[in-house]
Motif scaffolding. Structure first.
Motif, mmCIF file in Angstrom:
data_model
loop_
_atom_site.group_PDB
_atom_site.id
_atom_site.type_symbol
_atom_site.label_atom_id
_atom_site.label_comp_id
_atom_site.label_asym_id
_atom_site.label_seq_id
_atom_site.Cartn_x
_atom_site.Cartn_y
_atom_site.Cartn_z
ATOM 1 N N ARG A 76 -87.952 -24.156 35.151
ATOM 2 C CA ARG A 76 -87.904 -23.943 33.704
ATOM 3 C C ARG A 76 -88.521 -22.602 33.325
ATOM 4 O O ARG A 76 -87.948 -21.844 32.522
ATOM 5 N N ARG A 77 -89.672 -22.269 33.900
ATOM 6 C CA ARG A 77 -90.341 -21.006 33.575
ATOM 7 C C ARG A 77 -89.514 -19.808 34.054
ATOM 8 O O ARG A 77 -89.403 -18.802 33.345
ATOM 9 N N ALA A 78 -88.934 -19.907 35.245
ATOM 10 C CA ALA A 78 -88.110 -18.809 35.763
ATOM 11 C C ALA A 78 -86.896 -18.576 34.873
ATOM 12 O O ALA A 78 -86.526 -17.417 34.598
ATOM 13 N N LEU A 79 -86.269 -19.657 34.404
ATOM 14 C CA LEU A 79 -85.116 -19.518 33.502
ATOM 15 C C LEU A 79 -85.536 -18.890 32.178
ATOM 16 O O LEU A 79 -84.830 -18.037 31.628
ATOM 17 N N GLU A 80 -86.704 -19.303 31.666
ATOM 18 C CA GLU A 80 -87.217 -18.715 30.421
ATOM 19 C C GLU A 80 -87.455 -17.213 30.579
ATOM 20 O O GLU A 80 -87.185 -16.427 29.665
ATOM 21 N N ASN A 81 -87.964 -16.838 31.753
ATOM 22 C CA ASN A 81 -88.281 -15.433 32.009
ATOM 23 C C ASN A 81 -87.061 -14.619 32.414
ATOM 24 O O ASN A 81 -87.118 -13.384 32.441
ATOM 25 N N GLY A 82 -85.989 -15.303 32.800
ATOM 26 C CA GLY A 82 -84.812 -14.601 33.290
ATOM 27 C C GLY A 82 -85.061 -13.907 34.604
ATOM 28 O O GLY A 82 -84.598 -12.776 34.837
ATOM 29 N N GLU A 83 -85.805 -14.557 35.510
ATOM 30 C CA GLU A 83 -86.118 -13.963 36.810
ATOM 31 C C GLU A 83 -85.898 -14.983 37.915
ATOM 32 O O GLU A 83 -85.935 -16.194 37.663
ATOM 33 N N PRO A 84 -85.665 -14.529 39.149
ATOM 34 C CA PRO A 84 -85.531 -15.479 40.256
ATOM 35 C C PRO A 84 -86.815 -16.290 40.414
ATOM 36 O O PRO A 84 -87.919 -15.759 40.255
ATOM 37 N N PHE A 85 -86.679 -17.574 40.742
ATOM 38 C CA PHE A 85 -87.868 -18.406 40.869
ATOM 39 C C PHE A 85 -88.781 -17.909 41.989
ATOM 40 O O PHE A 85 -89.997 -18.078 41.930
ATOM 41 N N THR A 86 -88.200 -17.284 43.021
ATOM 42 C CA THR A 86 -89.015 -16.776 44.132
ATOM 43 C C THR A 86 -89.922 -15.629 43.695
ATOM 44 O O THR A 86 -91.043 -15.507 44.188
ATOM 45 N N ARG A 87 -89.449 -14.821 42.765
ATOM 46 C CA ARG A 87 -90.297 -13.725 42.261
ATOM 47 C C ARG A 87 -91.437 -14.294 41.434
ATOM 48 O O ARG A 87 -92.583 -13.854 41.529
ATOM 49 N N LEU A 88 -91.111 -15.292 40.606
ATOM 50 C CA LEU A 88 -92.150 -15.944 39.791
ATOM 51 C C LEU A 88 -93.226 -16.559 40.674
ATOM 52 O O LEU A 88 -94.430 -16.344 40.462
ATOM 53 N N ASP A 180 -88.717 -46.977 41.051
ATOM 54 C CA ASP A 180 -88.253 -46.136 42.163
ATOM 55 C C ASP A 180 -88.393 -44.669 41.781
ATOM 56 O O ASP A 180 -88.215 -44.284 40.613
ATOM 57 N N PHE A 181 -88.735 -43.829 42.742
ATOM 58 C CA PHE A 181 -88.960 -42.415 42.447
ATOM 59 C C PHE A 181 -88.074 -41.532 43.322
ATOM 60 O O PHE A 181 -87.631 -41.928 44.396
ATOM 61 N N ALA A 182 -87.826 -40.321 42.839
ATOM 62 C CA ALA A 182 -86.850 -39.429 43.466
ATOM 63 C C ALA A 182 -87.414 -38.765 44.721
ATOM 64 O O ALA A 182 -88.510 -38.195 44.705
ATOM 65 N N LEU A 183 -86.644 -38.831 45.787
ATOM 66 C CA LEU A 183 -86.912 -38.074 47.008
ATOM 67 C C LEU A 183 -86.067 -36.803 47.037
ATOM 68 O O LEU A 183 -86.484 -35.778 47.591
ATOM 69 N N TRP A 184 -84.877 -36.883 46.459
ATOM 70 C CA TRP A 184 -83.955 -35.747 46.411
ATOM 71 C C TRP A 184 -83.293 -35.749 45.041
ATOM 72 O O TRP A 184 -82.897 -36.808 44.538
ATOM 73 N N LYS A 185 -83.212 -34.577 44.427
ATOM 74 C CA LYS A 185 -82.640 -34.456 43.094
ATOM 75 C C LYS A 185 -81.356 -33.645 43.161
ATOM 76 O O LYS A 185 -81.351 -32.518 43.678
ATOM 77 N N ALA A 186 -80.286 -34.217 42.638
ATOM 78 C CA ALA A 186 -79.003 -33.518 42.625
ATOM 79 C C ALA A 186 -79.109 -32.247 41.787
ATOM 80 O O ALA A 186 -79.826 -32.196 40.777
ATOM 81 N N ALA A 187 -78.402 -31.218 42.225
ATOM 82 C CA ALA A 187 -78.473 -29.919 41.556
ATOM 83 C C ALA A 187 -77.904 -29.991 40.145
ATOM 84 O O ALA A 187 -76.908 -30.678 39.885
ATOM 85 N N LYS A 188 -78.541 -29.281 39.224
ATOM 86 C CA LYS A 188 -78.046 -29.099 37.868
ATOM 87 C C LYS A 188 -77.588 -27.648 37.705
ATOM 88 O O LYS A 188 -77.980 -26.782 38.499
ATOM 89 N N PRO A 189 -76.770 -27.373 36.719
ATOM 90 C CA PRO A 189 -76.319 -25.987 36.532
ATOM 91 C C PRO A 189 -77.492 -25.013 36.402
ATOM 92 O O PRO A 189 -78.510 -25.330 35.776
ATOM 93 N N ASP A 190 -77.351 -23.858 37.032
ATOM 94 C CA ASP A 190 -78.344 -22.769 36.961
ATOM 95 C C ASP A 190 -79.650 -23.089 37.671
ATOM 96 O O ASP A 190 -80.651 -22.398 37.481
ATOM 97 N N GLU A 191 -79.669 -24.150 38.482
ATOM 98 C CA GLU A 191 -80.870 -24.466 39.250
ATOM 99 C C GLU A 191 -80.694 -24.046 40.705
ATOM 100 O O GLU A 191 -79.573 -24.120 41.243
ATOM 101 N N PRO A 192 -81.791 -23.619 41.367
ATOM 102 C CA PRO A 192 -81.695 -23.370 42.813
ATOM 103 C C PRO A 192 -81.412 -24.668 43.549
ATOM 104 O O PRO A 192 -81.852 -25.740 43.117
ATOM 105 N N SER A 193 -80.662 -24.595 44.632
ATOM 106 C CA SER A 193 -80.331 -25.818 45.363
ATOM 107 C C SER A 193 -80.131 -25.521 46.831
ATOM 108 O O SER A 193 -79.964 -24.363 47.238
ATOM 109 N N TRP A 194 -80.183 -26.590 47.625
ATOM 110 C CA TRP A 194 -79.954 -26.541 49.062
ATOM 111 C C TRP A 194 -78.855 -27.562 49.398
ATOM 112 O O TRP A 194 -78.758 -28.616 48.760
#
Length: 456
Positions: A76-88, A180-194
């Motif tokens: 969320r913060r990386a999207l707000e800043n308009g920067e790659p999450f890795t740089r943040l 029940d809690f999430a172990l893996w979260k499906a990708a959403k638009p504009d999110e980093p994913s594997w």
């Protein structure tokens, strides 16, 4: 005999390592999307103290403190800043290292990042699905099935029914059970994913620590630490994941430090009453902040206020003043020495730093009376176990921002002028200089060795 308060049994227990002479310890580190605040400072300092004491007690310590560098808040913060999450995340990892170094925190032996372990997280998730502890849902997420783990809730001391009744959980039709809690979260638009067997996505928060801890320390290790707020659900979920995947006990001793409070409320960003480490260090010497944290028992609430920091500053100043002018002899700590034995007894009693610090003040009083090199050595050596009193006294006592435009050189010049005035019996000018310096936050102390000064 070292005793630890084990949150799992809610009592003190004698510490017996899995492997004699060795301690494997994992501590939940920072989620790096912003500067560290005083609550993070407490975690950093407390578990640095724990690692230091274990090593001083003769143990070989393997200390892991992770970094969460993929998370909802980071994205969320990386999207707000308009920067790659890795740089943040790299920017705030660098800031965290600067803050922890300022506080005298020694680097952990390992500092794994969550993004380096995604493949191994997927492997553990696959194992949990294979043995019936997890399931892939229709929405692309993978969930842990809490009902598959009968001992779920033992760390928090609540049954699954109690937890269901006490938690407000949004109803999600893709879950078999609201808890029940999430172990893996499906990708959403504009999110980093594997890429994964369940489709593109990213790991849930809880699985990160289970994987990094077991990979670096083994499936069963000695100590797991973190803030009190992580006890549920994070640490509860770690136990379920790790024991569900490995089929053995996860951790022997769970240590949790207490909250930092401001005006009797828990410090939090949602309340707007939090202070970053950097903000606090603009006003106070970093060693004062470390002393302030260690002055309270690690499990008790830590009440933040300028008055409490001022009190900590005055107390630390008394210790450094006792060392001023004393030539500390070389001294290897002998634990049968009366002061050292009291210090050890305090630290062995669940890291009772307030009692250990009381020993330092007794030594300072002895040093003020006798002024022996041996007393100075004892004080400095025992304080060093806590990461305190390792600077030259003058460096601490004269440190701080210039006040009233007075540099150290200008202060020394005024002291010389005052000495000349006193020799000339111009006591009016001599007193005026003292008053001028005091008004500027500089205290003069006349003694047999001449006039010394320190910043107030």
């Amino acid at each position: 005999m070292l005793k630890l308060y084990n949150s799992l049994v809610r009592d003190k227990q004698e510490f017996v390592p899995i492997e004699p002479g060795k301690v494997r310890m994992y501590v939940c580190g920072m989620t790096v999307y912003d500067y560290c605040h005083l609550g993070h400072a407490r975690v950093l300092v407390v578990f640095d103290m724990v690692a230091r004491w274990l090593r001083a007690s003769g143990y070989q310590v393997d200390y892991v403190r992770n970094v969460t560098d993929i998370d909802d808040k980071i994205i969320r913060r990386a999207l707000e800043n308009g920067e790659p999450f890795t740089r943040l995340t790299q920017r705030f990892i660098d800031a965290m290292h600067e803050d922890s170094a300022a506080l005298g925190v020694l680097p952990p032996d390992h500092e794994p990042r969550a993004t380096e372990y995604v493949d191994k997280m997927q492997a553990m998730i696959g194992t949990l699905i294979g043995n019936g502890h997890a399931y892939a849902a229709s929405n692309g997420d993978v969930y842990y099935a809490v009902q598959s783990f009968p001992e779920y809730g033992r760390l928090s001391g609540k049954s699954l029914e109690d937890l269901r009744a006490g938690e407000r959980v949004d109803i999600d039709p893709s879950k078999r059970d609201p808890m029940d809690f999430a172990l893996w979260k499906a990708a959403k638009p504009d999110e980093p994913s594997w890429a994964s067997p369940w489709g593109p996505g990213r790991p849930g928060w809880h699985i990160e620590c289970s994987v990094m801890g077991s990979d670096l320390l083994g499936p069963h290790f000695d100590i797991h630490g973190g803030g009190q707020d992580l006890q549920f659900p994070h640490h509860e979920n770690e136990i379920a994941q790790s024991e569900g995947a490995h089929g053995c006990k996860f951790v022997n001793y769970w240590l949790h430090n207490g909250f930092v409070r401001v005006d009797d409320e828990k410090m939090s960003k949602s309340l707007g009453n939090f202070f970053t480490i950097r903000e606090v260090l603009e006003k106070y010497d970093a060693e004062v902040v470390r002393f302030f944290i260690l002055r309270a028992h690690y499990r008790s609430p830590l009440n933040y206020s300028d008055q409490h920091l001022d009190d900590a500053k005055a107390a630390l100043t008394r210790l450094y003043t006792a060392l001023r002018g004393a030539e500390a002899a070389a001294w290897t700590i002998a634990w049968d020495d009366p002061h050292a034995a009291r210090f050890k007894a305090a630290m062995d009693d669940d890291f009772n730093t307030p009692e250990a610090l009381a020993v330092l003040f007794d030594l300072a009083a002895e040093l003020n009376r006798a002024g022996t090199a041996e007393a100075a050595a004892r004080l400095k050596a025992l304080a060093g176990v806590l990461g305190l009193l390792q600077r030259e006294p003058e460096a601490y006592l004269q440190a701080g921002a210039e006040t009233g435009g007075l540099t150290a050189e200008r202060i020394e010049a005024l002291i010389a002028e005052r000495l000349a005035a006193r020799k000339a019996k111009d006591f009016k000018r001599s007193d005026a200089i003292r008053d001028e310096l005091k008004a500027a936050g500089v205290l003069l102390e006349d003694g047999p060795q001449g006039t010394q000064w320190r910043r107030l």
